[in-house]
Write an enzyme that holds these catalytic residues in place. Structure first.
Site, PDB file in Angstrom:
ATOM      1  N   HIS A  46       0.854  -1.259  -0.066  1.00  0.00           N
ATOM      2  CA  HIS A  46      -0.081  -0.048  -0.103  1.00  0.00           C
ATOM      3  C   HIS A  46       0.827   1.123   0.012  1.00  0.00           C
ATOM      4  CE1 HIS A  46      -3.585  -2.253   0.267  1.00  0.00           C
ATOM      5  NE2 HIS A  46      -3.239  -2.754   1.543  1.00  0.00           N
ATOM      6  N   ARG A  71       7.343  -5.658   3.094  1.00  0.00           N
ATOM      7  CA  ARG A  71       5.968  -6.321   2.738  1.00  0.00           C
ATOM      8  C   ARG A  71       5.803  -6.146   1.111  1.00  0.00           C
ATOM      9  NH1 ARG A  71      -0.098  -4.797   5.081  1.00  0.00           N
ATOM     10  NH2 ARG A  71       0.422  -2.798   3.952  1.00  0.00           N
ATOM     11  N   ASP A  85      17.054 -10.621  -2.715  1.00  0.00           N
ATOM     12  CA  ASP A  85      18.311 -10.241  -3.606  1.00  0.00           C
ATOM     13  C   ASP A  85      18.497  -8.859  -3.066  1.00  0.00           C
ATOM     14  OD1 ASP A  85      17.996 -12.682  -4.918  1.00  0.00           O
ATOM     15  OD2 ASP A  85      17.563 -12.228  -6.629  1.00  0.00           O
ATOM     16  N   GLU A 147      -5.488 -12.457   7.076  1.00  0.00           N
ATOM     17  CA  GLU A 147      -6.373 -11.406   7.224  1.00  0.00           C
ATOM     18  C   GLU A 147      -7.692 -11.500   6.349  1.00  0.00           C
ATOM     19  OE1 GLU A 147      -4.001  -8.135   5.183  1.00  0.00           O
ATOM     20  OE2 GLU A 147      -3.251  -9.450   3.728  1.00  0.00           O
ATOM     21  N   ASP A 173      -8.105  -5.312   7.410  1.00  0.00           N
ATOM     22  CA  ASP A 173      -8.482  -6.536   6.411  1.00  0.00           C
ATOM     23  C   ASP A 173      -9.206  -7.429   7.056  1.00  0.00           C
ATOM     24  OD1 ASP A 173      -8.102  -5.575   3.717  1.00  0.00           O
ATOM     25  OD2 ASP A 173      -5.927  -5.584   4.269  1.00  0.00           O
TER      26      ASP A 173
END
Length: 264
Positions: A46, A71, A85, A147, A173
Site C-alpha cells: 500500500h 512487505r 536479492d 487477514e 482487512d
C-alpha cells in the site's frame, strides 16, 4: 552470514518492536532506523513505495543494526525474489489464504532443495556476507499475512507448512472480512476473538505471531498476550502526529508581546 536479530530476539523469548515505512525516501528511512527500532518494514503493498525507492531505503537501514523487512505487494515470485536479492532479511506476504498459498510463499523464499528461489543475491551478499547462499534459508524470516475469512478457515493447514516462520495479522482487512469496522486497535469483538485464535494456533504450531497496531499501549498489551512482533504506527503517521502536537502547543500558548527595543 550476518545474524538476523529477529530470530535471536525470538529465540530468547523477546518481542520485536517494528516500525513501518510508507514514505519512499532513504533519508526518512535512515532517520527512522537510527531511533532504535528492532526492525523496519518497507511497505510495497500500500502507499507510494516502489522497488527503485525500496533499494536505497534498504541501504539506509543498513547504517544501523535494525533488521530490514519488506512487505511485498502480493504472492508473486518475481518481487519476492528481487526483494530478498536486494537484502531484505524478512518478507511479509499479504493475503495468504490457503495451504497452497503458504507452500508457494515458502518455495519462493528458499533456495533448492527446500524451495524454488532463483540464485542471484546481488546486494544480499553485500549486506549478509559472502556465505549468504549457504545460510539464507535458515536466516531469512518469512511471514504469511492472515487477514481473511478464508485464511481463518484454513488456519491450521497454513500454519503447518514447513518453512513458514511467522504470521502477521492485518487487523483492518481482517475486520472487513468479518463484517466489522476496519481499525487497528479498538477492534470489534468478533475480530478480537479471531486475533486471539490466530495467536493461540500460531503458538501451538511453534510460529511467531505478529500484528499491526496504531498505538503503543495496544502493542504492549498484545506483547503481554504473546505476540512477538508488533508494529506501531508508521513514519507518515508519526510525522503527522508530531506536527499536529507542535502546532497545537503553539496555538495554545499566547504569543509574546512585541518589544519596541532591540538588542545587538
Amino acid at each position: 552470514m550476518r545474524e538476523n536479530r529477529l530470530r535471536t530476539l525470538w529465540k530468547s523469548g523477546g518481542a520485536a518492536v517494528n516500525g513501518w515505512l510508507a514514505i519512499p525516501n532513504s533519508f526518512s528511512a535512515e532517520t527512522m532506523a537510527h531511533q532504535g527500532w528492532d526492525s523496519l518494514t518497507i511497505d510495497l503493498q500500500h502507499g507510494v513505495v516502489d522497488y527503485q525507492a525500496m533499494l536505497p531505503m534498504l541501504q539506509a537501514i543498513s547504517t544501523t543494526n535494525t533488521v530490514p523487512v519488506v512487505r511485498v505487494p502480493w504472492l508473486e515470485p518475481g518481487i519476492l525474489m528481487k526483494t530478498l536479492d536486494a537484502g531484505a532479511y524478512g518478507v511479509i506476504c499479504p493475503m495468504v489464504n490457503t495451504r497452497e498459498d503458504a507452500q508457494r510463499l515458502v518455495a519462493y523464499t528458499h533456495y533448492a532443495p527446500r524451495g524454488t528461489r532463483s540464485f542471484g543475491p546481488v546486494r544480499a551478499l553485500l549486506y549478509g556476507g559472502a556465505d549468504y547462499p549457504q545460510h539464507a534459508n535458515d536466516t531469512i524470516v518469512t511471514f504469511a499475512m492472515i487477514e481473511t475469512a478464508q485464511a481463518l478457515d484454513n488456519l491450521d493447514d497454513i500454519l503447518s507448512v514447513e518453512g513458514l516462520d511467522a504470521v502477521y495479522i492485518g487487523p483492518s482487512d481482517l475486520s472487513l472480512a468479518l463484517g466489522c469496522r476496519p481499525v487497528f486497535d479498538d477492534v470489534d469483538p468478533p475480530v478480537a476473538q479471531a486475533i486471539d485464535h490466530i495467536l493461540e494456533r500460531a503458538k501451538a504450531h511453534g510460529l511467531v505471531a505478529g500484528i499491526h497496531n496504531g498505538r503503543p499501549d495496544v502493542a504492549l498489551a498484545r506483547i503481554a498476550k504473546g505476540f512477538q512482533f508488533v508494529t506501531v504506527s508508521s513514519d507518515a503517521r508519526l510525522m503527522a502526529a508530531g506536527a499536529q502536537q507542535m502546532l497545537a502547543a503553539m496555538r495554545a500558548t499566547p504569543a509574546p508581546a512585541a518589544s519596541s527595543s532591540s538588542t545587538y
